[in-house]
Enzyme design. Structure first.
Site, mmCIF file in Angstrom:
data_model
loop_
_atom_site.group_PDB
_atom_site.id
_atom_site.type_symbol
_atom_site.label_atom_id
_atom_site.label_comp_id
_atom_site.label_asym_id
_atom_site.label_seq_id
_atom_site.Cartn_x
_atom_site.Cartn_y
_atom_site.Cartn_z
ATOM 1 N N CYS A 2 0.577 -1.404 0.301
ATOM 2 C CA CYS A 2 0.274 0.339 -0.052
ATOM 3 C C CYS A 2 0.845 1.223 0.047
ATOM 4 O O CYS A 2 1.855 1.251 0.751
ATOM 5 C CB CYS A 2 -1.209 0.045 1.128
ATOM 6 S SG CYS A 2 -2.095 -1.486 1.489
ATOM 7 N N ARG A 27 5.131 0.561 -6.043
ATOM 8 C CA ARG A 27 5.067 0.035 -5.291
ATOM 9 C C ARG A 27 4.076 -0.986 -5.286
ATOM 10 O O ARG A 27 3.949 -2.570 -4.487
ATOM 11 C CB ARG A 27 4.241 0.799 -4.650
ATOM 12 C CG ARG A 27 5.427 1.123 -3.360
ATOM 13 C CD ARG A 27 4.968 2.711 -2.123
ATOM 14 N NE ARG A 27 4.244 2.039 -0.612
ATOM 15 C CZ ARG A 27 5.398 1.788 -0.233
ATOM 16 N NH1 ARG A 27 6.533 2.251 -0.391
ATOM 17 N NH2 ARG A 27 5.173 0.958 1.240
ATOM 18 N N TRP A 74 -2.631 -2.215 -1.950
ATOM 19 C CA TRP A 74 -2.445 -4.069 -2.432
ATOM 20 C C TRP A 74 -3.045 -4.615 -1.267
ATOM 21 O O TRP A 74 -2.571 -4.987 -0.515
ATOM 22 C CB TRP A 74 -1.013 -4.201 -1.968
ATOM 23 C CG TRP A 74 -0.372 -5.251 -2.336
ATOM 24 C CD1 TRP A 74 -0.092 -6.053 -1.470
ATOM 25 C CD2 TRP A 74 0.561 -5.705 -3.478
ATOM 26 N NE1 TRP A 74 0.786 -7.004 -1.830
ATOM 27 C CE2 TRP A 74 0.804 -7.039 -3.081
ATOM 28 C CE3 TRP A 74 -0.175 -5.258 -4.428
ATOM 29 C CZ2 TRP A 74 0.940 -7.686 -4.440
ATOM 30 C CZ3 TRP A 74 0.327 -6.122 -5.840
ATOM 31 C CH2 TRP A 74 0.961 -7.468 -5.517
ATOM 32 N N ASN A 100 -1.091 0.946 6.288
ATOM 33 C CA ASN A 100 -0.104 0.496 5.294
ATOM 34 C C ASN A 100 0.094 -0.618 6.847
ATOM 35 O O ASN A 100 0.673 -0.341 6.922
ATOM 36 C CB ASN A 100 0.821 0.415 4.579
ATOM 37 C CG ASN A 100 2.403 0.046 3.771
ATOM 38 O OD1 ASN A 100 1.826 -0.709 3.316
ATOM 39 N ND2 ASN A 100 3.121 0.528 3.651
ATOM 40 N N GLY A 101 -0.425 -2.008 6.182
ATOM 41 C CA GLY A 101 0.629 -2.943 6.889
ATOM 42 C C GLY A 101 -0.764 -4.224 7.313
ATOM 43 O O GLY A 101 -1.385 -4.190 6.510
ATOM 44 N N GLU A 482 18.120 -22.656 -8.680
ATOM 45 C CA GLU A 482 17.470 -21.510 -8.531
ATOM 46 C C GLU A 482 18.732 -20.415 -9.028
ATOM 47 O O GLU A 482 18.217 -19.228 -9.394
ATOM 48 C CB GLU A 482 17.072 -20.768 -6.399
ATOM 49 C CG GLU A 482 16.708 -19.719 -6.794
ATOM 50 C CD GLU A 482 15.822 -18.543 -7.881
ATOM 51 O OE1 GLU A 482 14.685 -19.747 -8.948
ATOM 52 O OE2 GLU A 482 15.689 -17.957 -8.155
ATOM 53 N N LYS A 486 18.860 -17.539 -11.621
ATOM 54 C CA LYS A 486 19.647 -16.348 -11.899
ATOM 55 C C LYS A 486 19.847 -15.482 -12.312
ATOM 56 O O LYS A 486 20.280 -14.647 -13.240
ATOM 57 C CB LYS A 486 18.956 -16.142 -10.013
ATOM 58 C CG LYS A 486 18.483 -15.048 -9.134
ATOM 59 C CD LYS A 486 17.143 -15.056 -9.365
ATOM 60 C CE LYS A 486 16.459 -15.438 -10.218
ATOM 61 N NZ LYS A 486 15.357 -15.540 -9.843
ATOM 62 N N GLU A 489 19.349 -15.196 -15.922
ATOM 63 C CA GLU A 489 17.979 -14.548 -16.751
ATOM 64 C C GLU A 489 19.101 -13.348 -16.431
ATOM 65 O O GLU A 489 18.033 -12.457 -17.606
ATOM 66 C CB GLU A 489 17.324 -14.808 -15.569
ATOM 67 C CG GLU A 489 16.716 -14.421 -14.265
ATOM 68 C CD GLU A 489 15.300 -14.349 -14.211
ATOM 69 O OE1 GLU A 489 15.185 -15.287 -12.719
ATOM 70 O OE2 GLU A 489 14.605 -14.284 -14.548
ATOM 71 N N HIS A 505 28.888 -38.811 -14.053
ATOM 72 C CA HIS A 505 27.817 -39.263 -14.666
ATOM 73 C C HIS A 505 27.804 -38.540 -16.341
ATOM 74 O O HIS A 505 27.046 -38.821 -16.876
ATOM 75 C CB HIS A 505 26.473 -39.629 -14.095
ATOM 76 C CG HIS A 505 26.322 -40.421 -13.123
ATOM 77 N ND1 HIS A 505 27.531 -41.347 -13.280
ATOM 78 C CD2 HIS A 505 26.669 -39.808 -12.109
ATOM 79 C CE1 HIS A 505 26.826 -42.073 -11.762
ATOM 80 N NE2 HIS A 505 26.829 -41.429 -10.983
ATOM 81 N N LYS A 605 7.166 -10.444 -16.726
ATOM 82 C CA LYS A 605 6.960 -10.350 -15.614
ATOM 83 C C LYS A 605 6.212 -11.006 -15.010
ATOM 84 O O LYS A 605 6.166 -12.131 -14.025
ATOM 85 C CB LYS A 605 6.901 -9.046 -14.912
ATOM 86 C CG LYS A 605 7.086 -9.618 -12.502
ATOM 87 C CD LYS A 605 8.462 -9.668 -12.891
ATOM 88 C CE LYS A 605 8.032 -9.754 -10.515
ATOM 89 N NZ LYS A 605 9.227 -10.968 -10.579
HETATM 90 C C1 F6R Z 1 12.404 -15.813 -12.324
HETATM 91 C C2 F6R Z 1 11.241 -15.501 -12.383
HETATM 92 C C3 F6R Z 1 9.967 -17.118 -13.138
HETATM 93 C C4 F6R Z 1 8.706 -17.035 -12.240
HETATM 94 C C5 F6R Z 1 7.958 -17.518 -13.403
HETATM 95 C C6 F6R Z 1 6.759 -18.153 -12.728
HETATM 96 O O1 F6R Z 1 13.306 -14.940 -11.578
HETATM 97 O O2 F6R Z 1 10.669 -14.948 -11.992
HETATM 98 O O3 F6R Z 1 10.972 -18.023 -13.721
HETATM 99 O O4 F6R Z 1 9.034 -17.408 -11.112
HETATM 100 O O5 F6R Z 1 7.921 -17.213 -14.492
HETATM 101 O O6 F6R Z 1 6.504 -17.202 -12.157
HETATM 102 P P1 F6R Z 1 5.252 -16.687 -11.116
HETATM 103 O O7 F6R Z 1 5.606 -16.904 -10.350
HETATM 104 O O8 F6R Z 1 4.350 -15.500 -11.400
HETATM 105 O O9 F6R Z 1 4.043 -18.093 -11.566
#
Ligand code: F6R
Length: 610
Positions: A2, A27, A74, A100-101, A482, A486, A489, A505, A605
């Site tokens: 928020c 935000r 939010w 907010n909270g 992971e 990261k 990407e 292997h 995203k």
């Molecule tokens: C990597 C990343 C993606 C998401 C994936 C699923 O940093 O963000 O691998 O994790 O596209 O997205 P959500 O979690 O929104 O279903």
């Protein structure tokens, strides 16, 4: 997350509130509203959706006055809707609050107020605050707010207005951010600096447990208990873009640093007051239904899938149920065995990922109970699942997921413990022991973040390579995956994650002089075995960066070239710590290569196509 803006001064407040809220759009929000003191009374206008919807409503009927509060919401308690939007008022419409909270004990407080005859119009925790302030009001808004706040547990930043006192605006901060802007004949409150930067660069940054009373000419600062405090004005010399990122260079770095708060927020209110059990009232699956579950499927994409892999270990070891993990894009097409006795857990930050949503629908079609772990209230996944655990990471803006991933881990720990206590698969003392260790995680992450410079140096060295490997065993392997994703990407450096024992292997053929290998060594029972795998790559010339638990430094340092120690925690909880240096590693590698950290090429995203 928020956003709050408040104003008291000599100008018309509506445009200041709207423009301020626009500056807080980064935000994330799903609805907005403002309350203005017209000189005679409080008037409130609010609307679900974008700020443009609110502006449309105000076009015909502007709110005129020089004191007001505004809010972008939010959703956390209750879906995005007009009724759930802030500001909230009491039944007399004389007290108005933006918040907010999260108020942890709002249900108890609401029940008491309902018994006293108060009517509630929203599903929010915030509405309780406006009623509490009204109940406590005896002619002094500051005292009323102080008394109301004493009854509340949780996290809150508040802006409070009353019709009775047109020349005062009250602000409170407790575990949610709030700043006060100081101008000539005008004062401001805001969740963040960008909202008021156009009007003033002189601010007070409130700390937890502090409150401010604003009039046009002065700001008085107090503790929540009412003791006056003195504070230096902070002069902001950031530009608007830097201010939006909280002074960090990128949203990703800001979000990495927000993880201690995201952990606390995701745990808040979900652990009993004595710290011995998990409370998840949002789960509707009854104990009888849970006892009838004979298998668990975890389905997600990308980073969320990697959280799911940790979730598998957590649920299997705590609740002793067999768990399968599936990449959502594969799930439907492999004819999985889904029965009404299957619990399907879908994990999605956005709650809108097409493949995850399709998997959820398939699971429901087959009669499974679906539980979602998501960061977005009101998202498709949240709406369609039978049960939802919301991760309270706040909106994540950088494409690379960091705080959403770690909050998903916290959600899995809570869920695993909840299942264990319901099924009776773990001793009460063990559950309490794990919860106590979880309580330390936020401070332990802070300690890791304080060593960012060490990781930066390693990242700069790594950025010169075009191939590298991540290795780990058990739960460390899930974190290795992971870390590798990261790095790929945002730095575009090719890397592979391997279960450490699997290298020989085939993949070992790729190890040659100078190839960087990042080795996770956090699992005590697998420590010796992983050390042997490290020796295998060292013997072929690899340059090894190890991540091990504190206390293993002397021994581990003999086997690796560079070592990063993470604070000690329980083996099951290490991913919540060990992933942090890996996030920093990819951030600094991307930075060293001059890439657009927050918006990496080819990626979005939210992935709403199959
Ligand atoms: C990597 C990343 C993606 C998401 C994936 C699923 O940093 O963000 O691998 O994790 O596209 O997205 P959500 O979690 O929104 O279903």
């Amino acid at each position: 997350m928020c956003g709050i803006v408040g104003y008291i001064g000599y100008r018309e407040t509506q445009p200041i509130l709207i423009e301020g809220l626009k500056k807080l759009e980064y935000r994330g929000y799903d609805s907005a509203g403002i309350a203005v003191h017209t000189g005679q009374k409080l008037e409130v206008t609010k609307s679900v959706g974008r700020l443009a919807n609110l502006e449309n409503r105000l076009t015909g009927e502007p709110l005129c006055g020089t004191v007001g509060i505004g809010h972008t919401r939010w959703a956390t308690h209750g879906k995005p809707s007009d009724a759930n939007s802030h500001p909230h008022t009491d039944n007399s419409l004389k007290f108005s609050v933006v918040h907010n909270g999260i108020i942890e004990n709002y249900l108890e407080l609401k029940e008491e107020l309902v018994q006293e005859g108060h009517r509630f119009l929203s599903e929010t925790d915030t509405e309780v605050i406006s009623h509490l302030v009204a109940v406590e009001y005896e002619g002094d808004i500051v005292k009323a707010v102080q008394k109301a706040v004493r009854k509340m547990r949780g996290a809150f930043a508040l802006g409070v207005l009353t019709e009775h006192e047109p020349d005062r605006l009250v602000a409170v901060r407790y575990a949610s951010p709030l700043i006060i802007g100081v101008g000539e004949g005008e004062k401001f409150i805001a969740s963040d600096i960008p909202a008021i930067l156009e009007y003033t660069r002189d601010i007070y940054i409130l700390e937890d447990g502090e409150m401010a009373v604003l009039t046009r000419d002065r700001v008085d600062l107090f503790t929540i208990e009412g003791n006056p405090i003195a504070k230096d004005v902070f002069h902001v010399n950031w530009d608007l873009m830097t201010a939006e990122k909280g002074g960090y260079d990128h949203f990703m770095l800001k979000e990495i640093h927000e993880q201690p708060k995201a952990y606390r927020d995701t745990m808040r209110g979900r652990i009993s007051e004595d710290g011995r059990s998990v409370v998840l009232p949002e789960i509707k699956l009854t104990p009888e239904q849970l006892r009838g579950i004979n298998r668990v499927h975890i389905v997600a994409c990308g980073t969320a899938m990697h959280a799911g892999m940790v979730g598998k270990t957590v649920i299997e070891s705590l609740a002793r149920l067999p768990v399968e993990t599936d990449v959502a894009s594969e799930y439907r097409y492999r004819s999985p065995i889904i029965t009404p006795e299957t619990l399907v857990i879908v994990v999605s930050q956005s709650g809108e990922t097409a493949d995850t949503l399709a998997a959820l629908r398939e699971a429901k079609r087959c009669g499974a109970h679906v539980l979602a772990i998501t960061n977005v209230v009101g998202s498709s996944v949240a709406r369609e699942a039978d049960d939802v655990i919301i991760t309270l990471a706040g909106p994540e803006i950088a494409v690379a997921s960091t705080k959403a991933y770690t909050s998903q881990l916290i959600a899995f720990y809570l869920l695993g413990l909840y299942m264990a206590q319901t099924l009776g698969t773990q001793e009460e003392a063990r559950i309490a022991h794990i919860l106590a260790a979880m309580d330390s995680l936020p401070d332990q992450v802070e300690k890791i973040l304080a060593q960012s410079d060490t990781v930066k140096g390693i990242a700069e060295a790594i950025s010169k390579h075009s191939n590298l490997f991540f290795i780990g065993r058990g739960i460390d392997y899930a974190v290795a995956l992971e870390g590798s994703l990261k790095l790929k990407e945002i730095s575009y450096i090719h890397s592979e994650a391997y279960a450490a024992g699997e290298l020989k292997h085939g993949t070992l053929a790729l190890i040659e002089e100078g190839v960087p290998v990042i080795a996770l060594l956090t699992q005590e029972d697998l420590y010796e075995k992983t050390l042997s795998n490290i020796k295998e790559v060292k013997a072929r010339g690899a340059d090894v960066f190890g991540i091990a638990n504190e206390g293993h430094e002397a021994e581990a340092a003999k086997s690796v070239d560079t070592l990063f120690s993470i604070p000690r925690t329980l083996p099951l909880l290490t991913p919540a710590l060990s992933v942090v240096p890996l996030q920093l590693l990819s951030y600094y590698a991307s930075l060293a290569l001059g890439h657009d950290v927050d918006k990496p090429r080819n990626l979005a995203k939210s992935v709403t196509v199959e």
